[in-house]
Design a protein around this motif. Sequence first.
Motif, short mmCIF file in Angstrom:
data_model
loop_
_atom_site.label_atom_id
_atom_site.label_comp_id
_atom_site.label_asym_id
_atom_site.label_seq_id
_atom_site.Cartn_x
_atom_site.Cartn_y
_atom_site.Cartn_z
N ILE A 9 0.85 -1.21 0.00
CA ILE A 9 0.00 0.00 0.00
C ILE A 9 0.87 1.25 0.00
N GLY A 10 1.95 1.21 0.80
CA GLY A 10 2.86 2.36 0.87
C GLY A 10 3.51 2.62 -0.48
N ARG A 11 3.92 1.55 -1.14
CA ARG A 11 4.57 1.72 -2.45
C ARG A 11 3.58 2.29 -3.46
N LYS A 12 2.34 1.76 -3.45
CA LYS A 12 1.32 2.26 -4.39
C LYS A 12 1.01 3.73 -4.11
N PHE A 13 0.98 4.09 -2.82
CA PHE A 13 0.69 5.48 -2.45
C PHE A 13 1.80 6.40 -2.94
N ALA A 14 3.05 5.98 -2.72
CA ALA A 14 4.20 6.80 -3.15
C ALA A 14 4.21 6.91 -4.68
N MET A 15 3.88 5.79 -5.35
CA MET A 15 3.83 5.79 -6.82
C MET A 15 2.76 6.77 -7.29
N ALA A 16 1.60 6.75 -6.63
CA ALA A 16 0.50 7.64 -7.01
C ALA A 16 0.89 9.11 -6.81
N LEU A 17 1.58 9.41 -5.69
CA LEU A 17 1.99 10.80 -5.44
C LEU A 17 2.95 11.27 -6.52
N SER A 18 3.91 10.40 -6.91
CA SER A 18 4.86 10.80 -7.97
C SER A 18 4.11 10.98 -9.29
N ALA A 19 3.10 10.14 -9.54
CA ALA A 19 2.31 10.27 -10.77
C ALA A 19 1.55 11.61 -10.78
N LEU A 20 0.92 11.97 -9.65
CA LEU A 20 0.15 13.22 -9.59
C LEU A 20 1.07 14.42 -9.77
N PHE A 21 2.28 14.34 -9.19
CA PHE A 21 3.27 15.42 -9.34
C PHE A 21 3.64 15.57 -10.82
N LEU A 22 3.91 14.45 -11.50
CA LEU A 22 4.29 14.50 -12.92
C LEU A 22 3.13 14.98 -13.78
N MET A 23 1.90 14.65 -13.36
CA MET A 23 0.74 15.12 -14.14
C MET A 23 0.58 16.65 -14.02
N LEU A 182 -4.51 7.25 -19.39
CA LEU A 182 -5.92 6.84 -19.33
C LEU A 182 -6.16 5.85 -18.20
N HIS A 183 -5.17 4.99 -17.92
CA HIS A 183 -5.30 4.07 -16.77
C HIS A 183 -4.67 4.68 -15.53
N GLY A 184 -3.49 5.30 -15.70
CA GLY A 184 -2.71 5.80 -14.55
C GLY A 184 -3.43 6.88 -13.76
N PHE A 185 -4.16 7.76 -14.45
CA PHE A 185 -4.84 8.87 -13.78
C PHE A 185 -5.80 8.33 -12.71
N ASN A 186 -6.72 7.45 -13.12
CA ASN A 186 -7.71 6.92 -12.17
C ASN A 186 -7.06 6.03 -11.13
N SER A 187 -6.08 5.24 -11.56
CA SER A 187 -5.48 4.32 -10.58
C SER A 187 -4.69 5.11 -9.54
N ALA A 188 -4.11 6.25 -9.92
CA ALA A 188 -3.39 7.09 -8.94
C ALA A 188 -4.36 7.63 -7.91
N PHE A 189 -5.51 8.14 -8.38
CA PHE A 189 -6.48 8.69 -7.43
C PHE A 189 -7.04 7.58 -6.53
N SER A 191 -5.33 4.93 -5.62
CA SER A 191 -4.28 4.55 -4.65
C SER A 191 -4.17 5.53 -3.49
N ILE A 192 -4.53 6.81 -3.73
CA ILE A 192 -4.47 7.76 -2.60
C ILE A 192 -5.81 7.83 -1.88
N GLY A 193 -6.73 6.90 -2.28
CA GLY A 193 -8.00 6.80 -1.54
C GLY A 193 -9.03 7.83 -1.96
N ALA A 194 -8.82 8.50 -3.10
CA ALA A 194 -9.81 9.50 -3.56
C ALA A 194 -10.93 8.78 -4.30
#
Length: 228
Positions: A9-23, A182-189, A191-194
């Motif tokens: 979960i921690g890894r997915k959360f960190a991955m999602a945060l880096s994805a949102l930053f890059l977006m 198209l997949h990463g956007f939703n999966s990032a949100f 992973s951060i529980g949004a």
Amino acid sequence: MSGILNSSIGRKFAMALSALFLMIFLVMHVSINFTSVFSPELFNEMSHFMGTNPVVQGLMQPILIFGVIFHFVMGFILEAKNRASRQVSYAKNAASGNSSWVSRNMLLTGLVVLAFLGIHFYDFWVHEMTVKYIEGDMSGLIDPNNADSGFRYYEELREKFVSPVRVGFYAVAFVLLSLHLLHGFNSAFQSIGANNKYVKSLKGFSKVYSIGIPALFIFIAVYHHFAH
Ligand code: HEM
């Protein structure tokens, strides 16, 4: 930090945060580069500001480069752990149809974007770092000894899009970037529980973002190729 990365979960959360930053970076990057289509002066001014501002150069850029590297490295780690934990092969998984091609191929689309970034860094960023920090020329001028020679950024960008091969590769990479988003956007949100009542509108926005941003990048590259 390392504690968080010890759990899936921690890894997915960190991955999602880096994805949102890059977006967020992509929105800024496409906005600045889009000015080159309608105002070379504005593009030159903004490129010079971003290229010489100490906060951007000294703080934001290192964070960005770290964010890019972290996102790819964590992407490989998560993929490797997913594969290791999945007993069944992808083929069987594909037959069951319980996941989309895009979600099963995030590594493939990510790798194409990574290949793009390699060439893109060589095309633009390495050149910028060499001129500014190796040759020591922060003037941004076409001729550093002639203040009237004008900024170099717009001409250098146009030069890069003469080659149809480079424009073709960039365009293909941006299509794969769109699939990745198209997949990463939703999966990032997710992973951060949004994952709440706004998901429906978020899904709508994610499509606009994931198709719109890469489409604008394709437009910029193709525009400069044909505007020569
Ligand atoms: C037509 C499309 C694009 C154009 C014209 C463009 C242009 C540029 C330019 C001029 C720079 C050098 C900026 C500087 O260091 O002063 C740069 C750097 C960079 N670009 Fe792009 N870019 C495009 C697409 C992309 C895409 C799609 C991505 C990400 C997937 C990307 C990621 C980066 C990164 C990470 C840097 C280095 C950090 C920075 O200096 O801003 N670029 N790009």
